[in-house]
Design an enzyme around this catalytic site. Sequence first.
Site, PDB file in Angstrom:
ATOM      1  CB  ALA A   4      33.314  27.064  41.393  1.00 26.57           C
ATOM      2  CG  ASN A   5      37.323  30.751  42.515  1.00 30.16           C
ATOM      3  OD1 ASN A   5      36.756  31.831  42.486  1.00 30.16           O
ATOM      4  ND2 ASN A   5      38.022  30.278  41.485  1.00 30.16           N
ATOM      5  NE  ARG A   6      34.784  31.026  50.519  1.00 26.03           N
ATOM      6  CZ  ARG A   6      33.780  30.351  51.059  1.00 26.03           C
ATOM      7  NH1 ARG A   6      32.536  30.658  50.780  1.00 26.03           N
ATOM      8  NH2 ARG A   6      34.029  29.363  51.880  1.00 26.03           N
ATOM      9  CB  SER A   7      36.080  34.910  42.062  1.00 24.58           C
ATOM     10  OG  SER A   7      35.985  36.045  41.235  1.00 24.58           O
ATOM     11  CB  ALA A  25      39.515  33.721  41.289  1.00 23.37           C
TER      12      ALA A  25
END
Length: 406
Positions: free
Chosen positions: A212-215, A278
């Site tokens: 995943a990512n921080r969005s 993102a």
Amino acid sequence: MSILSGKRILLVVGGGIAAYKSLDLVRRLRERGATVTPVMTAAAAHFVTPLSVGALSASKVFTDLFDREDEHDVGHIRLARGADAILVAPATADFMARAAAGRADDLATAILLATRAPVLMAPAMNPAMWAHPATRRNLARLEADGVRFVGPNAGEMAEAGEAGAGRMAEPLEIVAAAEVLFDAGHKPLAGRRAVVTSGPTHEPIDPVRYIANRSSGRQGHALAEALAALGAEVTLVSGPVAIADPPGVTVHHVETAREMLAAVEKAMPADIAVFVAAVADWRVTSESGAKIKKDAGGPPTLSLAENPDILSTIGHAPDRPKLVVGFAAETDALLDNARVKLDRKGADAIVANDVSPTAGVMGGTENTVHIVTREGVEDWPKLGKTDVARRLGDWIAARLAQLEAQ
Ligand code: CTP
């Protein structure tokens, strides 16, 4: 009939070469039935005369905070209270600095401080002055105080050989922006369909783990809400986020990039598509149906495959929306990378934002963005994500109207 009919506009004319355009602005406002009360700064009188401003506006021209007669008859407080809106055109760098600081050392700034009416400024200055960090700071502060802006535009400046953003918006653009001030039910996107992607995607590794990512989804969700507020019928395709669905929007929740693409394609055709999500660039091809155990022979090797590029797929589709906007979160070479993405992905605009650790915006509540189009770059000040969304909504509505007028 114009929404400006019967409105009392107080027009502050600042001291810049663009003041000559304010004469035309007075005429345009009066054509629409507004009454115009002009206030000129001391510097303005170097560029246009009170006599011509007064003749065109058919009004007394106010210039001096300390004029005994004026203060007795009208007074700056009454001028401030008697206006339905205040326009400042041209708003010079010095005027913006004084207004941002809350000064009240001349009639125009005293009125700004005393008014409760909406204020619209049309900046005009040399491009270097407009780009200077001090002016950027003043702009951000005035925007935070609720002042609206129109322009400046890019183009040839009065100084020979100088070009860049700094030219005052044209009188009719200022009139259009003034109309928006009064039009609470302003729905320029009524009857339009918009698709917005938001949040991260999750690419599963096994049933309990994912990439995943921080969005956070804040920017995309705020934009979906802003477009809906402008009258658009909005479909929001959201990755997994911890925030609520925005009101007035149809939301499809998805997990992976491939699911996001499928949901976006299903929501087509649309007039507008904005890709804020993102999206994970890669998915795990070695996804395990069972939880990968620690003692199953050392650390696992994940094999990855590229995900479909949703923006690029829609940007190059034969029935693509009229306006396709991407976002580009970058840590280096922000504008160069954004320009490359504009062409590669078939977008009409890229909203570039700096997510380097020092800017620290990913997942945060504020954003400093630059709107990159084939014509150039617009730098916006640091704003809350809701304000970025509102402003971007207005920008999208104006751009769509412009594309359709061509
Ligand atoms: N985007 C998309 N689908 C993808 C990857 C990106 O729709 N699979 C969209 C994003 O929503 C954004 C834009 O493309 O609007 C730019 O995303 P970004 O991650 O900056 O671009 P990448 O192509 O992934 O480039 P890089 O990561 O190499 O900077």
